[in-house]
Design an enzyme around this catalytic site. Structure first.
Site, PDB file in Angstrom:
ATOM      1  N   ASP A  82      19.851  -7.371  27.969  1.00 35.82           N
ATOM      2  CA  ASP A  82      18.701  -7.896  28.288  1.00 35.82           C
ATOM      3  C   ASP A  82      18.250  -8.131  29.810  1.00 35.82           C
ATOM      4  OD1 ASP A  82      18.044  -7.741  25.411  1.00 35.82           O
ATOM      5  OD2 ASP A  82      17.457  -9.818  25.366  1.00 35.82           O
ATOM      6  N   HIS A 227      23.488  -9.665  28.634  1.00 42.95           N
ATOM      7  CA  HIS A 227      22.555  -9.528  29.755  1.00 42.95           C
ATOM      8  C   HIS A 227      23.093  -9.010  30.952  1.00 42.95           C
ATOM      9  CE1 HIS A 227      20.987 -13.020  27.449  1.00 42.95           C
ATOM     10  NE2 HIS A 227      19.887 -12.846  27.802  1.00 42.95           N
TER      11      HIS A 227
END
Length: 272
Positions: A82, A227
């Site tokens: 993400d 991430h």
């Protein structure tokens, strides 16, 4: 001075009446202030979260499923990343995935895609892109029109830069609200959260320890959250990606994109 049947003087009665009236006025004022502050939040918009139920909604399927993981008897896992792209981080992830021939799903932030188009352009073959909003605002706090406009803007940026139109969405922070669901349905997205995630805080400076923890936690059908941008502590997970991949393969897992995992008959991409 005369008293009432309850022993209250006229002055007491007047004072109490004034207090009651003042309290009611304060209550109304507080209610109005709350509505002014929160009218855009999901509760303020009612059950449909600010959608107009007396108008056509522009919904494609008219229904939306939320996916955390996928029930499967096969040892499949989907890596997701993400918040990117970011020039310092995303290439590290892409290099590790390319070296180990692992596909992943990147939930991209539209503004980041525009700002760092060179980071991902031509490097996402074999991977999948998803929509993670335009600027990582909490979409659950927007009304239906704002949430849709935000995701649409990001959708167009991702499609333009990567050459692939996203079919998945993951709202920032995983926050769900009626406006988020409504906007996702309008865009004919599948809404994907996660069932396991990197736990970098628990392993400061210990990439190997973090990798062992993730390898032990993964189950068939896991959607794993990582991430490719953020605070320095998250580098523990990125630096440990090779060990994580090797450890999961040793347990018999195959890496697939989220859409492949969601497929009715999953054909795993080659991973080794």
């Amino acid at each position: 001075m005369s008293e009432s049947a309850h022993g209250w003087s006229r002055r007491d009665l007047l004072r109490r009446s004034a207090l009651l009236a003042g309290g009611a006025a304060i209550g109304v004022g507080a209610s109005q202030a709350w509505q002014s502050t929160h009218r855009r939040l999901p509760l303020g918009g009612g059950p449909a979260s600010a959608t107009l139920v007396n108008q056509q909604q522009g919904l494609a399927p008219g229904a939306l499923a939320v996916v955390w993981s996928v029930p499967t008897g096969q040892r499949l896992v989907a890596l997701t990343f993400d918040d990117g792209p970011a020039p310092q981080w995303t290439p590290m992830v892409l290099d590790a995935l390319a070296q180990h021939r692992v596909p992943a799903t990147f939930f991209l932030v539209g503004a980041q895609v525009r700002r760092h188009a060179d980071v991902v352009r031509g490097r996402l073959a074999g991977h999948e892109v998803g929509n993670h909003s335009w600027a990582h605002r909490d979409l659950a706090q927007l009304d239906a029109v704002e949430a849709y406009d935000d995701l649409r803007r990001s959708h167009d940026a991702i499609a333009d830069v990567t050459g692939s139109a996203p079919r998945l969405v993951r709202p920032p922070y995983g926050h769900l609200g009626g406006a988020v669901l409504h906007a996702a349905a309008r865009l004919d997205y599948r809404l994907v959260l996660w069932s396991s995630q990197m736990v970098e805080r628990e392993f400061p400076g210990d990439s190997a320890g973090h990798a062992r923890r993730i390898v032990a936690d993964v189950r068939p059908g896991t959607i794993l959250l990582g991430h490719d941008v953020g605070p320095q502590r998250r580098l523990v997970a990125i630096r440990g990606l090779p060990a994580m991949i090797d450890g999961l393969r040793a347990r018999g897992f195959t890496f697939v994109t989220v859409s492949a995992l969601l497929g009715a008959s999953v054909t795993a991409a080659p991973t080794g």
